[in-house]
Motif scaffolding. Structure first.
Motif, PDB file in Angstrom:
ATOM      1  N   LYS A 146      -5.529  -7.238 -12.741  1.00 59.36           N
ATOM      2  CA  LYS A 146      -6.318  -6.199 -12.082  1.00 59.36           C
ATOM      3  C   LYS A 146      -5.413  -5.101 -11.534  1.00 59.36           C
ATOM      4  CE  LYS A 146      -9.720  -5.551  -8.371  1.00 59.36           C
ATOM      5  NZ  LYS A 146     -10.475  -6.243  -7.273  1.00 59.36           N
ATOM      6  N   VAL A 147      -4.291  -5.503 -10.925  1.00 61.55           N
ATOM      7  CA  VAL A 147      -3.327  -4.530 -10.405  1.00 61.55           C
ATOM      8  C   VAL A 147      -2.711  -3.732 -11.541  1.00 61.55           C
ATOM      9  CG1 VAL A 147      -1.092  -4.293  -9.241  1.00 61.55           C
ATOM     10  CG2 VAL A 147      -2.817  -5.839  -8.317  1.00 61.55           C
ATOM     11  N   LEU A 148      -2.383  -4.400 -12.651  1.00 61.49           N
ATOM     12  CA  LEU A 148      -1.823  -3.692 -13.801  1.00 61.49           C
ATOM     13  C   LEU A 148      -2.791  -2.647 -14.349  1.00 61.49           C
ATOM     14  CD1 LEU A 148       0.066  -6.355 -15.974  1.00 61.49           C
ATOM     15  CD2 LEU A 148       1.024  -4.563 -14.526  1.00 61.49           C
ATOM     16  N   GLU A 149      -4.071  -3.007 -14.403  1.00 58.87           N
ATOM     17  CA  GLU A 149      -5.083  -2.067 -14.887  1.00 58.87           C
ATOM     18  C   GLU A 149      -5.189  -0.844 -13.982  1.00 58.87           C
ATOM     19  OE1 GLU A 149      -8.713  -4.197 -15.282  1.00 58.87           O
ATOM     20  OE2 GLU A 149      -8.008  -5.414 -16.970  1.00 58.87           O
TER      21      GLU A 149
ATOM     22  N   PHE B 153      -2.739   0.438 -12.189  1.00 57.98           N
ATOM     23  CA  PHE B 153      -1.565   1.280 -12.437  1.00 57.98           C
ATOM     24  C   PHE B 153      -1.713   2.031 -13.764  1.00 57.98           C
ATOM     25  CE2 PHE B 153       0.724  -1.439  -9.316  1.00 57.98           C
ATOM     26  CZ  PHE B 153       1.233  -0.423  -8.519  1.00 57.98           C
ATOM     27  N   ARG B 154      -2.281   1.387 -14.766  1.00 51.69           N
ATOM     28  CA  ARG B 154      -2.489   2.053 -16.053  1.00 51.69           C
ATOM     29  C   ARG B 154      -3.459   3.210 -15.920  1.00 51.69           C
ATOM     30  NH1 ARG B 154      -3.214  -3.340 -19.838  1.00 51.69           N
ATOM     31  NH2 ARG B 154      -0.995  -3.989 -19.834  1.00 51.69           N
ATOM     32  N   ASP B 155      -4.542   2.991 -15.158  1.00 48.82           N
ATOM     33  CA  ASP B 155      -5.529   4.055 -14.939  1.00 48.82           C
ATOM     34  C   ASP B 155      -4.889   5.249 -14.220  1.00 48.82           C
ATOM     35  OD1 ASP B 155      -7.427   2.500 -16.129  1.00 48.82           O
ATOM     36  OD2 ASP B 155      -8.239   1.707 -14.244  1.00 48.82           O
TER      37      ASP B 155
ATOM     38  N   GLU C 277      -1.705   6.135 -14.309  1.00 46.24           N
ATOM     39  CA  GLU C 277      -0.786   6.789 -15.239  1.00 46.24           C
ATOM     40  C   GLU C 277      -1.547   7.673 -16.227  1.00 46.24           C
ATOM     41  OE1 GLU C 277       1.554   3.805 -17.102  1.00 46.24           O
ATOM     42  OE2 GLU C 277       2.804   3.435 -15.329  1.00 46.24           O
ATOM     43  N   GLN C 278      -2.701   7.191 -16.691  1.00 48.47           N
ATOM     44  CA  GLN C 278      -3.492   7.971 -17.623  1.00 48.47           C
ATOM     45  C   GLN C 278      -4.057   9.233 -16.987  1.00 48.47           C
ATOM     46  OE1 GLN C 278      -6.431   5.238 -19.120  1.00 48.47           O
ATOM     47  NE2 GLN C 278      -4.960   4.127 -20.427  1.00 48.47           N
ATOM     48  N   ARG C 279      -4.417   9.129 -15.689  1.00 48.46           N
ATOM     49  CA  ARG C 279      -4.932  10.309 -14.981  1.00 48.46           C
ATOM     50  C   ARG C 279      -3.854  11.353 -14.768  1.00 48.46           C
ATOM     51  NH1 ARG C 279      -8.233   6.987 -10.282  1.00 48.46           N
ATOM     52  NH2 ARG C 279      -9.849   6.112 -11.698  1.00 48.46           N
ATOM     53  N   LEU C 280      -2.608  10.863 -14.557  1.00 45.38           N
ATOM     54  CA  LEU C 280      -1.488  11.789 -14.370  1.00 45.38           C
ATOM     55  C   LEU C 280      -1.080  12.440 -15.683  1.00 45.38           C
ATOM     56  CD1 LEU C 280       0.725   9.670 -11.941  1.00 45.38           C
ATOM     57  CD2 LEU C 280      -0.701  11.632 -11.368  1.00 45.38           C
TER      58      LEU C 280
END
Length: 313
Positions: free
Chosen positions: A301-304, A306-308, A310-313
Protein backbone atom coordinates in the motif's frame (compact mmCIF):
# COMPACT_ATOMS: atom_id res chain seq x y z
CA UNK A 1 47.35 -2.40 43.37
CA UNK A 2 44.56 -0.09 44.47
CA UNK A 3 41.61 -1.38 46.40
CA UNK A 4 39.09 -0.75 43.64
CA UNK A 5 38.90 -0.65 39.88
CA UNK A 6 38.34 3.08 39.30
CA UNK A 7 42.01 3.62 38.42
CA UNK A 8 41.45 1.85 35.08
CA UNK A 9 40.85 4.35 32.32
CA UNK A 10 40.05 1.77 29.66
CA UNK A 11 39.58 -1.88 28.78
CA UNK A 12 41.03 -3.89 25.91
CA UNK A 13 38.63 -6.17 24.04
CA UNK A 14 40.11 -9.26 22.39
CA UNK A 15 37.21 -9.45 19.93
CA UNK A 16 36.25 -12.41 17.77
CA UNK A 17 39.51 -13.02 15.90
CA UNK A 18 43.13 -11.85 15.78
CA UNK A 19 43.49 -12.65 12.06
CA UNK A 20 43.33 -9.48 9.93
CA UNK A 21 41.75 -11.21 6.89
CA UNK A 22 39.08 -12.78 9.10
CA UNK A 23 38.33 -9.43 10.72
CA UNK A 24 37.83 -7.79 7.31
CA UNK A 25 35.45 -10.57 6.27
CA UNK A 26 33.53 -10.26 9.54
CA UNK A 27 33.37 -6.49 9.12
CA UNK A 28 31.69 -6.82 5.71
CA UNK A 29 29.31 -9.52 6.95
CA UNK A 30 28.24 -7.74 10.14
CA UNK A 31 28.00 -4.36 8.44
CA UNK A 32 25.53 -5.84 5.97
CA UNK A 33 23.56 -7.49 8.78
CA UNK A 34 23.58 -4.27 10.82
CA UNK A 35 22.22 -2.26 7.88
CA UNK A 36 19.47 -4.85 7.31
CA UNK A 37 18.62 -4.71 11.03
CA UNK A 38 18.27 -0.94 11.13
CA UNK A 39 16.40 -0.67 7.81
CA UNK A 40 14.03 -3.58 8.53
CA UNK A 41 13.10 -2.35 12.01
CA UNK A 42 12.66 1.25 10.88
CA UNK A 43 10.54 0.06 7.95
CA UNK A 44 8.34 -1.94 10.31
CA UNK A 45 7.95 1.08 12.59
CA UNK A 46 7.14 3.22 9.55
CA UNK A 47 4.46 0.81 8.29
CA UNK A 48 2.82 0.47 11.70
CA UNK A 49 2.75 4.25 12.00
CA UNK A 50 1.21 4.83 8.56
CA UNK A 51 -1.35 2.03 8.19
CA UNK A 52 -4.47 2.36 10.35
CA UNK A 53 -5.10 -1.39 10.07
CA UNK A 54 -1.96 -1.94 12.12
CA UNK A 55 -3.09 0.29 14.99
CA UNK A 56 -3.79 -2.68 17.27
CA UNK A 57 -2.22 -3.83 20.57
CA UNK A 58 -0.21 -6.55 18.82
CA UNK A 59 1.46 -4.08 16.49
CA UNK A 60 1.94 -1.56 19.29
CA UNK A 61 4.03 -4.13 21.18
CA UNK A 62 5.78 -5.04 17.94
CA UNK A 63 6.72 -1.40 17.36
CA UNK A 64 8.16 -1.20 20.89
CA UNK A 65 10.09 -4.43 20.22
CA UNK A 66 11.50 -2.97 17.00
CA UNK A 67 12.59 0.18 18.84
CA UNK A 68 14.31 -1.93 21.52
CA UNK A 69 16.03 -4.03 18.83
CA UNK A 70 17.39 -0.91 17.11
CA UNK A 71 18.76 0.44 20.38
CA UNK A 72 20.15 -2.97 21.39
CA UNK A 73 21.99 -3.36 18.11
CA UNK A 74 23.35 0.18 18.30
CA UNK A 75 24.69 -0.41 21.80
CA UNK A 76 27.17 -3.00 20.54
CA UNK A 77 27.51 -3.38 16.77
CA UNK A 78 28.94 0.05 15.72
CA UNK A 79 31.79 -0.33 18.22
CA UNK A 80 32.39 -3.91 17.08
CA UNK A 81 32.59 -2.76 13.45
CA UNK A 82 35.13 -0.07 14.35
CA UNK A 83 37.23 -2.59 16.25
CA UNK A 84 37.36 -4.92 13.25
CA UNK A 85 39.37 -2.19 11.50
CA UNK A 86 41.41 -1.19 14.55
CA UNK A 87 44.75 -2.59 15.67
CA UNK A 88 44.02 -1.64 19.30
CA UNK A 89 40.51 -2.55 20.44
CA UNK A 90 40.11 -0.31 23.47
CA UNK A 91 37.01 1.05 25.17
CA UNK A 92 36.97 3.75 27.90
CA UNK A 93 35.94 2.62 31.37
CA UNK A 94 32.81 4.81 31.38
CA UNK A 95 31.80 3.55 27.92
CA UNK A 96 32.21 -0.04 29.09
CA UNK A 97 29.93 0.59 32.06
CA UNK A 98 27.35 2.29 29.83
CA UNK A 99 27.53 -0.48 27.25
CA UNK A 100 27.00 -3.22 29.83
CA UNK A 101 24.09 -1.32 31.38
CA UNK A 102 22.44 -0.61 28.02
CA UNK A 103 22.78 -4.14 26.66
CA UNK A 104 21.45 -5.72 29.86
CA UNK A 105 18.59 -3.21 30.11
CA UNK A 106 17.50 -3.58 26.49
CA UNK A 107 17.93 -7.36 26.52
CA UNK A 108 15.90 -7.67 29.71
CA UNK A 109 13.22 -5.33 28.36
CA UNK A 110 12.93 -7.51 25.25
CA UNK A 111 12.28 -10.64 27.29
CA UNK A 112 9.61 -8.87 29.35
CA UNK A 113 8.05 -7.57 26.11
CA UNK A 114 7.87 -11.09 24.70
CA UNK A 115 6.00 -12.08 27.84
CA UNK A 116 3.57 -9.17 27.43
CA UNK A 117 3.07 -10.07 23.77
CA UNK A 118 2.26 -13.66 24.79
CA UNK A 119 -0.44 -12.33 27.11
CA UNK A 120 -1.79 -10.22 24.24
CA UNK A 121 -2.00 -13.33 22.01
CA UNK A 122 -3.70 -15.25 24.84
CA UNK A 123 -6.43 -12.62 25.12
CA UNK A 124 -6.83 -12.45 21.33
CA UNK A 125 -7.32 -16.22 20.95
CA UNK A 126 -9.04 -17.15 24.22
CA UNK A 127 -11.19 -14.02 24.72
CA UNK A 128 -11.69 -12.59 21.20
CA UNK A 129 -15.01 -10.91 22.00
CA UNK A 130 -13.49 -8.96 24.90
CA UNK A 131 -10.10 -8.35 23.28
CA UNK A 132 -10.49 -4.62 22.64
CA UNK A 133 -11.95 -4.08 26.10
CA UNK A 134 -9.20 -5.97 27.93
CA UNK A 135 -6.25 -4.80 25.80
CA UNK A 136 -7.13 -1.11 25.91
CA UNK A 137 -4.61 1.63 25.21
CA UNK A 138 -3.84 2.36 28.85
CA UNK A 139 -3.02 -1.27 29.62
CA UNK A 140 -0.79 -1.60 26.54
CA UNK A 141 1.19 1.53 27.39
CA UNK A 142 1.43 0.45 31.03
CA UNK A 143 2.70 -3.03 30.11
CA UNK A 144 5.27 -1.63 27.66
CA UNK A 145 6.48 0.96 30.17
CA UNK A 146 6.64 -1.67 32.91
CA UNK A 147 8.75 -3.93 30.67
CA UNK A 148 11.24 -1.12 29.98
CA UNK A 149 11.42 0.01 33.61
CA UNK A 150 11.89 -3.56 34.87
CA UNK A 151 14.67 -4.14 32.35
CA UNK A 152 16.53 -0.97 33.29
CA UNK A 153 16.19 -1.51 37.06
CA UNK A 154 17.53 -5.07 36.78
CA UNK A 155 20.39 -3.83 34.61
CA UNK A 156 21.28 -1.01 36.98
CA UNK A 157 21.52 -3.43 39.90
CA UNK A 158 23.66 -5.91 37.98
CA UNK A 159 25.94 -3.22 36.54
CA UNK A 160 26.60 -1.66 39.95
CA UNK A 161 27.54 -4.91 41.67
CA UNK A 162 29.73 -5.92 38.70
CA UNK A 163 31.84 -2.76 38.55
CA UNK A 164 32.19 -2.46 42.33
CA UNK A 165 34.55 -5.44 42.22
CA UNK A 166 38.32 -4.90 42.31
CA UNK A 167 39.69 -5.92 38.91
CA UNK A 168 43.14 -7.48 38.38
CA UNK A 169 43.57 -6.54 34.71
CA UNK A 170 41.75 -4.77 31.93
CA UNK A 171 41.82 -7.30 29.05
CA UNK A 172 38.31 -8.59 28.32
CA UNK A 173 38.07 -11.80 26.33
CA UNK A 174 35.00 -10.68 24.43
CA UNK A 175 33.90 -8.29 21.67
CA UNK A 176 31.77 -6.28 24.10
CA UNK A 177 31.53 -5.47 27.81
CA UNK A 178 29.46 -8.49 28.85
CA UNK A 179 28.71 -9.44 32.47
CA UNK A 180 30.43 -12.82 32.65
CA UNK A 181 33.45 -11.55 30.70
CA UNK A 182 33.92 -8.60 33.08
CA UNK A 183 33.48 -10.81 36.15
CA UNK A 184 36.45 -12.90 35.01
CA UNK A 185 38.68 -9.86 35.60
CA UNK A 186 37.87 -9.77 39.33
CA UNK A 187 40.62 -10.24 41.92
CA UNK A 188 38.17 -11.52 44.54
CA UNK A 189 35.66 -14.32 44.91
CA UNK A 190 32.66 -13.71 42.64
CA UNK A 191 30.27 -16.23 44.21
CA UNK A 192 27.89 -13.46 45.31
CA UNK A 193 27.89 -11.98 41.81
CA UNK A 194 27.14 -15.36 40.25
CA UNK A 195 24.23 -15.80 42.63
CA UNK A 196 22.95 -12.36 41.60
CA UNK A 197 23.37 -13.29 37.93
CA UNK A 198 21.27 -16.41 38.59
CA UNK A 199 18.60 -14.35 40.41
CA UNK A 200 18.62 -11.80 37.60
CA UNK A 201 18.30 -14.61 35.08
CA UNK A 202 15.32 -16.01 36.96
CA UNK A 203 13.56 -12.64 37.01
CA UNK A 204 14.35 -11.64 33.44
CA UNK A 205 14.25 -15.03 31.71
CA UNK A 206 12.35 -17.62 33.73
CA UNK A 207 9.40 -15.42 34.75
CA UNK A 208 8.63 -14.11 31.22
CA UNK A 209 9.25 -17.60 29.83
CA UNK A 210 6.78 -19.04 32.36
CA UNK A 211 4.20 -16.45 31.32
CA UNK A 212 4.76 -17.43 27.69
CA UNK A 213 4.35 -21.14 28.47
CA UNK A 214 1.17 -20.60 30.49
CA UNK A 215 -0.28 -18.29 27.81
CA UNK A 216 0.45 -20.72 25.00
CA UNK A 217 -0.85 -23.63 27.06
CA UNK A 218 -4.24 -21.87 27.17
CA UNK A 219 -3.89 -20.87 23.50
CA UNK A 220 -3.24 -24.45 22.34
CA UNK A 221 -6.17 -25.71 24.42
CA UNK A 222 -8.42 -23.05 22.86
CA UNK A 223 -7.24 -23.85 19.33
CA UNK A 224 -7.88 -27.58 19.81
CA UNK A 225 -11.48 -26.75 20.76
CA UNK A 226 -12.03 -25.06 17.38
CA UNK A 227 -13.79 -27.55 15.13
CA UNK A 228 -12.98 -26.15 11.68
CA UNK A 229 -9.52 -26.66 10.19
CA UNK A 230 -9.62 -23.14 8.75
CA UNK A 231 -10.42 -21.67 12.14
CA UNK A 232 -7.53 -23.54 13.77
CA UNK A 233 -5.15 -22.41 11.04
CA UNK A 234 -6.21 -18.78 11.42
CA UNK A 235 -5.89 -18.87 15.22
CA UNK A 236 -2.45 -20.47 15.06
CA UNK A 237 -1.38 -18.01 12.35
CA UNK A 238 -1.87 -15.08 14.72
CA UNK A 239 0.65 -16.64 17.13
CA UNK A 240 3.16 -18.35 14.82
CA UNK A 241 5.49 -15.37 14.36
CA UNK A 242 5.60 -14.54 18.05
CA UNK A 243 6.16 -18.17 19.00
CA UNK A 244 9.06 -18.40 16.53
CA UNK A 245 10.74 -15.32 18.02
CA UNK A 246 10.13 -16.57 21.57
CA UNK A 247 11.79 -19.94 20.89
CA UNK A 248 14.70 -18.20 19.19
CA UNK A 249 15.30 -15.59 21.89
CA UNK A 250 14.74 -17.60 25.06
CA UNK A 251 16.59 -20.74 24.02
CA UNK A 252 20.21 -19.60 23.86
CA UNK A 253 19.88 -17.30 26.89
CA UNK A 254 18.64 -20.10 29.13
CA UNK A 255 21.66 -22.24 28.18
CA UNK A 256 24.07 -19.33 28.66
CA UNK A 257 23.01 -17.79 31.95
CA UNK A 258 21.08 -20.58 33.65
CA UNK A 259 23.12 -23.58 32.56
CA UNK A 260 26.17 -24.98 34.38
CA UNK A 261 29.23 -22.78 33.98
CA UNK A 262 31.52 -25.69 33.05
CA UNK A 263 29.28 -26.63 30.15
CA UNK A 264 29.79 -23.36 28.35
CA UNK A 265 33.09 -22.12 26.96
CA UNK A 266 34.11 -18.49 26.51
CA UNK A 267 33.91 -18.83 22.73
CA UNK A 268 30.38 -20.21 22.94
CA UNK A 269 29.39 -17.28 25.16
CA UNK A 270 30.72 -14.95 22.45
CA UNK A 271 28.61 -16.70 19.82
CA UNK A 272 25.46 -16.41 21.94
CA UNK A 273 26.15 -12.72 22.63
CA UNK A 274 26.73 -12.24 18.90
CA UNK A 275 23.40 -13.88 18.19
CA UNK A 276 21.52 -11.42 20.42
CA UNK A 277 23.48 -8.36 19.28
CA UNK A 278 23.40 -8.99 15.53
CA UNK A 279 21.25 -11.92 14.43
CA UNK A 280 18.10 -11.66 16.59
CA UNK A 281 17.47 -7.91 15.98
CA UNK A 282 17.76 -8.61 12.24
CA UNK A 283 15.51 -11.69 12.21
CA UNK A 284 12.73 -10.33 14.44
CA UNK A 285 11.27 -7.81 11.94
CA UNK A 286 11.78 -10.25 9.05
CA UNK A 287 9.91 -13.03 10.86
CA UNK A 288 7.02 -10.75 11.79
CA UNK A 289 6.88 -9.20 8.32
CA UNK A 290 7.27 -12.23 6.06
CA UNK A 291 4.77 -14.30 8.05
CA UNK A 292 2.23 -11.50 8.38
CA UNK A 293 -0.24 -10.71 5.59
CA UNK A 294 -1.26 -7.38 7.17
CA UNK A 295 2.33 -6.10 7.21
CA UNK A 296 2.92 -7.22 3.62
CA UNK A 297 -0.32 -5.55 2.54
CA UNK A 298 0.70 -2.35 4.32
CA UNK A 299 4.07 -2.46 2.55
CA UNK A 300 2.47 -2.73 -0.91
CA UNK A 301 0.00 0.00 0.00
CA UNK A 302 2.86 2.38 0.85
CA UNK A 303 4.64 1.48 -2.40
CA UNK A 304 1.49 2.25 -4.38
CA UNK A 305 1.23 5.66 -2.70
CA UNK A 306 4.82 6.49 -3.65
CA UNK A 307 4.20 5.35 -7.23
CA UNK A 308 1.10 7.54 -7.48
CA UNK A 309 3.08 10.55 -6.21
CA UNK A 310 5.87 9.92 -8.74
CA UNK A 311 3.37 9.69 -11.59
CA UNK A 312 1.75 12.97 -10.56
CA UNK A 313 5.14 14.68 -10.50
Amino acid sequence: MKGNQTWMSEFILLGLSSCWETQISLFVLFLAMYLVTVLANFLLLFLIRLDNRLNTPMYFFLSVLSFVDICYSNSTVPQMLVHFLSARKSIPFSSCVLQLHASLALGGSEFFLLGAMAYDRYVAVCHPLHYTVIMHGGLCVGLAAGCLVAGFINSLMETIITFRLPLCHNVINHFTCETLAVLRLACVDISFNMVMVAISGFLVIVLPCSLVLVSYGHIVAAILRIRSTQGRSKAFGTCASHLTVVCMCFGATIFTYLGPRSAFSVEEEKMVALFYAVVAPMLNPLIYSLRNKDVIAAFWKVLEKFRDKEQRL
